[in-house]
Design an enzyme around this catalytic site. Structure first.
Site, PDB file in Angstrom:
ATOM      1  N   ALA A 123     165.767  17.213  18.747  1.00  0.00           N
ATOM      2  CA  ALA A 123     165.759  17.447  20.192  1.00  0.00           C
ATOM      3  C   ALA A 123     165.546  16.135  20.946  1.00  0.00           C
ATOM      4  CB  ALA A 123     164.635  18.420  20.538  1.00  0.00           C
TER       5      ALA A 123
ATOM      6  N   GLY B  89     165.192  19.436  15.259  1.00  0.00           N
ATOM      7  CA  GLY B  89     166.328  20.280  15.607  1.00  0.00           C
ATOM      8  C   GLY B  89     167.555  19.968  14.760  1.00  0.00           C
TER       9      GLY B  89
ATOM     10  N   GLU C 200     157.933  18.160  13.843  1.00  0.00           N
ATOM     11  CA  GLU C 200     157.434  18.660  15.145  1.00  0.00           C
ATOM     12  C   GLU C 200     155.917  18.638  15.234  1.00  0.00           C
ATOM     13  OE1 GLU C 200     159.956  19.840  13.513  1.00  0.00           O
ATOM     14  OE2 GLU C 200     161.559  20.432  14.881  1.00  0.00           O
TER      15      GLU C 200
ATOM     16  N   GLU D 278     167.012  21.863  11.700  1.00  0.00           N
ATOM     17  CA  GLU D 278     167.131  23.304  11.955  1.00  0.00           C
ATOM     18  C   GLU D 278     168.595  23.743  12.076  1.00  0.00           C
ATOM     19  OE1 GLU D 278     164.217  22.975  15.217  1.00  0.00           O
ATOM     20  OE2 GLU D 278     163.324  24.788  14.379  1.00  0.00           O
TER      21      GLU D 278
END
Ligand SMILES: NC(=O)c1ccc[n+]([C@@H]2O[C@H](COP(=O)([O-])OP(=O)(O)OC[C@H]3O[C@@H](n4cnc5c(N)ncnc54)[C@H](O)[C@@H]3O)[C@@H](O)[C@H]2O)c1
Length: 736
Positions: A95, A136, A159, A139
């Site tokens: 992200a 991300g 994270e 993910e």
């Protein structure tokens, strides 16, 4: 497709045509491009390349482009499978953190929506991963139906280090792929896996030995999966979760295992809860629970603090007057003068970084003692299983002890770590000036002396600076880099680059008495000792600061550092350095009783068999009570709140003075200094960030009250007063 320009010439990363495996690659379509995506057809596969340099962060623009490319590939009947890969250095770092505060990360298409689009695609989607796939980025790979990775790739969910949980299905899909114990380890530690480890755990389906044939392997796997019919979705996999349902106690076991390391942090426990939810909730509810937890964490003060630290570390590398292309001098050989407590640790830092280092001493005895200590340290690391015997020997072989001062002349970077005595240091620097080669950097590890005075005895003051390590130097990550008034940009840049090679967090500070970290420490320990004179006991003060999140309170820390160290500093300080400030005599009395701390098994506490566990000591209590009596102080109970404020606010106040004097560029530098020098809790962001979060008006008013009661100390700094009046924060303040 709006936003996509068509190009006639296909552009394939890592050139699958030159790869050696059997797949025949035919270009069947044009390349489409947006600002952040390349899309092309290879055989019947739609190849999507993320192209958002430098790290393919999932900004809103990239998310929109990826959604458009995916939709195009899914709707195109000529496409039977899809491959997603990263252009440039990596797959994706995840992200875009800068979008967290603005809320842009919540704008559609969000990362969870994109991953859902991938996972529900009627054709297989394969991730071809190189470099890093973090957060991300990782993910997204989990939502794909297959994953290939090049050797050397790192895959992880870091994270937790930002005080959040993975928020795009990571906690739900990871345990489905690699099992609960491995997923907990990975998510709660935030540490990435190598491609090889990930392959062993079943996270990666295929490994390629290099990046050259990565895309080709991805295309090949995608076509194979297309042959097999409907893609298997990670969310539908249950076999690895079923294993864990048989031993639900593993979650509490894991909580106990991390209790010490994760004390005070919220995010590691939130991560565990999310993985636990994967076990008992249907996938659709599990991801909702994860998303809610993510949003809660994102808004928490802890996460804001941890994100602040993330940016503070990057900011600290930007130094006024230092262009990014400043020449960095080559450092292939180093030398350390003095092999005592600090010199030995500093020599180990060089050896650990693979840099050959000469160590000199004044006598053979001192040299032997220093080298024995280094060997003992390496031996201890080997016996704890943290280093192999061969590696320890290889590092030791890089340390060359000698009594011959002339050999220092070969070194590119010299660090002086002899006794804290100005005449001795001046003598050493004059000698260094005559033996060192013309490009050598001459550094001193002094903790309080004026670097400019030391530089002045050389013919090259521009090559002199301070490198202030913290004890134990081979462990503590802080390095204060002290810029003298004549230090050249090249020399400063070289010290900063060296700090990274030595895996230190380098913070540039200006010349002042004791620099930033220790200067802020003094009012803190001074107040702690006054509190003890007034009615508290060391146990209470230490407990309050331990509860704030420090690894230990000021008295336990003093025992660890040695009361003899503080005593000698006090003996040698000029009245001008102490500004004639009174200090409590209790520490001196303990020193005179032979209580030097852990090293004599007695200091502010006594120490049992292991020499480390502090136990209250009636002798200390008696000394304290007798001192209060002598001073005519009527001992009273002191509330915990006052202890916290009396210790911490003067420290912050001194930070404000350091800022207004321009000793550091920004308050976040002071946060780093306390995080890495004294173990201030990361989840509070550092003392200056913590003060900002409490509100500077409150900190100022409290300081002012203390000052009214004790007019000889605790005067609020003008900058603190100004910011409090203006309703501003330290974080907003910039040097005029
Ligand atoms: N101890 C700490 O926590 C700490 C932290 C940061 C900085 N410092 C600074 O680091 C420096 C060293 O401190 P230390 O704690 O390691 O002291 P130390 O007493 O443990 O070591 C100093 C060493 O220097 C050697 N020495 C003295 N004269 C010498 C000479 N002419 N040539 C070569 N070696 C000589 C001594 O034999 C001794 O081994 C001081 O300037 C100190 O202020 C100390």
């Amino acid at each position: 497709m709006p936003g996509f320009a068509h190009h006639a010439i296909p552009n394939v990363t890592r050139d699958p045509l030159n790869a050696s495996t059997a797949l025949v690659v035919l270009y069947t379509g044009p390349v489409s491009m947006s600002e952040s995506i390349r899309y092309e057809h290879i055989n019947s596969v739609g190849l999507i390349t993320l192209d958002n340099p430098p790290v393919n962060a999932f900004s809103l623009a990239l998310r929109v482009s990826l959604r458009d490319a995916l939709t195009q590939a899914i709707e195109d009947d000529g496409v039977t499978a899809i491959v997603i890969t990263g252009g440039g250095r990596m797959f994706s770092a995840g992200a875009d953190i800068t979008e967290f505060d603005s809320g842009v990360s919540n704008q559609s298409p969000t990362l969870p929506e994109l991953i859902e689009l991938v996972e529900n695609a009627p054709k297989p989607v394969v991730a071809a991963i190189h470099g890093n796939a973090m957060g991300g980025g990782c993910e997204l790979c989990l939502g794909c139906h297959g994953r290939v990775a090049a050797s050397g790739t790192k895959i992880g969910l870091p994270e937790v280090t930002l005080g959040i949980v993975p928020g795009a299905g990571g906690t739900q899909r990871m345990p489905r792929l690699i099992g609960v114990p491995a997923a907990l380890n990975m998510i709660v530690s935030g540490k990435p896996l190598t491609a090889e480890q990930a392959h062993k755990l079943g996270l990666i389906d295929e490994l390629t030995d290099s990046e050259t044939n990565l895309v080709e392997s991805g295309l090949s796997l995608a076509l194979q999966l297309a042959e097999l019919g409907d893609p298997v979705r990670t969310r539908d996999r249950d076999e690895r979760l079923a294993e864990a349902r048989d031993e639900p106690e593993l979650f509490d076991q894991f909580r106990r295992k991390i209790a010490h390391r994760a004390r005070g942090f919220e995010a590691p426990y939130a991560c565990i809860e999310c993985v636990e939810a994967a076990l008992w909730k249907p996938f659709s509810e599990g991801v909702l629970f994860e998303r809610e937890t993510f949003q809660r964490c994102r808004k928490s003060l802890q996460s804001k603090a941890q994100r602040h630290v993330f940016f503070a570390e990057r900011q600290a590398r930007k130094v006024q007057g230092l262009a990014s292309d400043t020449t960095v001098l080559q450092v292939t050989r180093a030398a350390v003068l003095g092999c005592g407590t600090m010199g030995g640790g500093i020599a180990m830092c060089f050896a650990n970084a693979g840099i050959r280092v000469t160590v000199t001493e004044s006598t053979q005895d001192a040299l032997d003692r220093g080298m024995d200590m280094i060997k003992k340290n390496y031996h201890a690391t080997v016996s704890k299983g943290r280093l192999s015997r061969e590696d320890a020997e290889a590092r030791l072989a890089l340390i060359e002890p000698t009594l011959d001062f002339e050999t220092v002349g070969n070194a590119d970077f010299v660090i002086e770590a002899v006794f804290e005595n100005m005449d001795l240091k001046k003598d050493i620097f004059a000698r260094l000036d005559s033996v060192c080669h013309s490009n050598a950097v001459l550094a001193t590890n002094t903790s309080s002396l004026d670097i400019n005075d030391i530089a002045a005895v050389t013919s090259r003051p521009e090559q002199v600076l301070g490198t202030h390590f913290f004890s134990p130097a081979n462990v503590m990550r802080l390095l204060e880099i002290v810029r003298g008034s004549q230090t050249s940009p090249e020399v400063l840049a070289t010290a900063m680059s060296l700090s990274q090679r030595l895996q230190k967090v380098g913070v540039v500070v200006g010349v002042c008495d004791s620099f930033a970290a220790n200067r802020m420490l003094y009012p803190y320990t001074r107040q702690a000792e006054f509190l003890v004179e007034e009615g508290a006991l060391p146990e209470q003060v230490d407990r309050v600061l331990y509860d704030l999140g420090f690894p230990m309170g000021p008295f336990a820390m003093s025992d660890l550092a040695g009361l003899d160290v503080g005593y000698k500093i006090r003996q040698h300080r000029e009245p001008s350095q102490t500004k004639n400030l009174r200090h409590s005599t209790i520490a001196d009395q303990l020193y005179e009783l032979g209580r030097y701390g852990q090293k004599t098994r007695a200091g502010w506490y006594q120490y049992g068999e292991d020499g480390r566990t502090p136990v209250s000591d009636p002798e200390v209590t008696q000394t304290i009570i007798a001192t209060s009596e002598k001073l005519g102080i009527d001992r009273t109970e002191i509330p915990d709140e006052e202890i916290l404020q009396r210790c911490m606010y003067p420290l912050i106040n001194e930070g404000a003075r350091i800022l207004e004097e321009g000793i550091v560029e920004r308050s976040s530098d002071l946060d780093l200094v306390w995080l890495y020098g004294y173990g201030f809790p990361r989840y509070r962001g550092g003392p200056m960030f913590w003060a900002d979060s409490l509100g500077l008006a409150h900190v100022y008013e409290t300081m002012k009250n203390f000052h009214d009661i004790h007019p000889d100390w605790l005067e609020p700094a003008p900058l603190l007063e100004q910011l409090a009046r203006e309703g501003k924060t330290f974080g907003e303040w910039r040097a005029p």
